[in-house]
Scaffold this motif. Structure first.
Motif, short mmCIF file in Angstrom:
data_model
loop_
_atom_site.label_atom_id
_atom_site.label_comp_id
_atom_site.label_asym_id
_atom_site.label_seq_id
_atom_site.Cartn_x
_atom_site.Cartn_y
_atom_site.Cartn_z
N SER A 295 -32.56 -18.96 -18.56
CA SER A 295 -31.48 -19.71 -19.21
C SER A 295 -30.61 -18.79 -20.05
O SER A 295 -29.43 -19.04 -20.23
CB SER A 295 -32.05 -20.85 -20.06
N THR B 16 -21.08 -26.08 -17.07
CA THR B 16 -22.01 -25.68 -16.01
C THR B 16 -22.46 -24.24 -16.24
O THR B 16 -21.82 -23.48 -16.98
CB THR B 16 -21.37 -25.75 -14.61
N SER C 219 -26.96 -23.94 -12.70
CA SER C 219 -26.74 -25.37 -12.41
C SER C 219 -25.81 -25.53 -11.21
O SER C 219 -25.98 -26.45 -10.40
CB SER C 219 -26.24 -26.12 -13.64
N ILE D 6 -28.01 -25.02 -8.08
CA ILE D 6 -28.91 -26.15 -7.82
C ILE D 6 -28.11 -27.38 -7.37
O ILE D 6 -28.47 -28.04 -6.39
CB ILE D 6 -29.78 -26.46 -9.05
N ASP D 7 -27.00 -27.66 -8.06
CA ASP D 7 -26.20 -28.85 -7.71
C ASP D 7 -25.59 -28.71 -6.31
O ASP D 7 -25.59 -29.67 -5.53
CB ASP D 7 -25.10 -29.09 -8.74
N THR E 57 -30.65 -32.27 -8.43
CA THR E 57 -29.54 -31.80 -9.27
C THR E 57 -30.17 -31.08 -10.45
O THR E 57 -31.34 -31.31 -10.78
CB THR E 57 -28.67 -32.96 -9.81
N TYR E 58 -29.38 -30.25 -11.10
CA TYR E 58 -29.88 -29.51 -12.26
C TYR E 58 -30.36 -30.49 -13.34
O TYR E 58 -31.44 -30.35 -13.88
CB TYR E 58 -28.77 -28.60 -12.79
N SER E 59 -29.54 -31.51 -13.61
CA SER E 59 -29.89 -32.41 -14.72
C SER E 59 -31.14 -33.25 -14.41
O SER E 59 -31.93 -33.55 -15.30
CB SER E 59 -28.72 -33.32 -15.08
N VAL F 131 -34.23 -30.36 -14.66
CA VAL F 131 -34.60 -29.70 -15.91
C VAL F 131 -35.49 -30.62 -16.77
O VAL F 131 -35.26 -31.82 -16.84
CB VAL F 131 -33.33 -29.22 -16.66
#
Ligand code: ACO
Length: 207
Positions: free
Chosen positions: A32, A42, A46, A49-50, A68-70, A73
């Protein structure tokens, strides 16, 4: 799939160019820190991944995007990302689910299964052995056999893949669309089989 940034500086990979990311460790990892935020909220990670998650859902003709990233995570899921030079080749997402399983005679069992949740190799790279390479590395890192996984709504391509490489084809269709192969109950840890050593989490320390 090409991205407008240097993939190798964003995704630390093993010698097979595979990056393993744990959803829970992502925020506090060196990963990160490498992935500093852009103005639009973004990060390169992300975006990767998206984008790959969107392509995967399109390839499977799904109405929603599974990865998706969200959504990833903070979860206990693991995401394997295969890169090659400046490209991202594919993704493979693993996570646990509590599932009801109905056998041939109608008896119901409640199982907590490691599941293959999303698996995608970019169209330009399919049928060249990348999927097999990713799956093999995943089995090694997770310390599991192929038959020990439940598969979420497998596509025709994935059913053929599992039959070809792992001899998996016999299963009782379930209402929840997960496939649990007969060998799940006759081989592997459910049947008291030997566990493989897990190596993935050694690598995770660096991520
Ligand atoms: N038609 C039939 N079988 C296929 C196809 C295809 N178009 N593509 C791959 N396969 C199977 C076959 O068994 C093939 O062997 P063959 O070429 O001798 O027939 C074998 O996979 C090839 O192995 P790899 O090259 O290692 O696999 P690949 O890199 O293509 O990855 C994957 C397999 C992930 C299924 C890939 O084809 C893909 O991304 N497909 C589109 C998305 C998809 O269907 N993902 C699975 C969804 S279900 C889920 O994620 C839980």
């Amino acid at each position: 799939m090409e991205f407008p940034f240097d993939i190798s500086s964003i995704l630390p990979t093993d010698k097979n160019s595979i990056c393993l990311i744990h959803g829970k460790k992502i925020r506090h990892s060196t990963l990160s820190k490498i992935n500093s935020r852009h103005g639009n909220g973004t990060t390169p990670l992300s975006a990767i991944i998206d984008t790959m998650g969107t392509l995967s859902s399109k390839a499977q003709k799904l109405k929603t995007i599974i990865t998706t990233y969200s959504k990833f995570v903070g979860t206990n899921q693991r995401l394997y990302i295969k890169t090659e030079g400046s490209k991202v080749v594919g993704i493979l997402k693993i996570g646990e689910r509590d599932l009801f399983y109905r056998d041939q005679i109608g008896d119901i069992k409640e199982l907590t299964c490691a599941c293959v949740l999303d698996f995608y190799v970019h169209e330009s790279c399919q049928r060249k052995g990348y999927g097999k390479e990713m799956f093999e590395k995943m089995l090694e890192y997770e310390g599991m056999e192929a038959c020990e996984f439940a598969i979420d709504r497998p596509s025709g391509k994935l059913l053929k893949f599992l039959k070809k490489y792992y001899g998996l084809w016999e299963f009782v269709p379930q209402n929840n669309n997960y496939v649990i192969y007969e060998q799940y109950f006759t081989k592997g840890r459910f049947a008291g089989g030997k566990k493989r050593n897990k190596v993935g989490f050694i690598i995770l320390i660096f991520f």
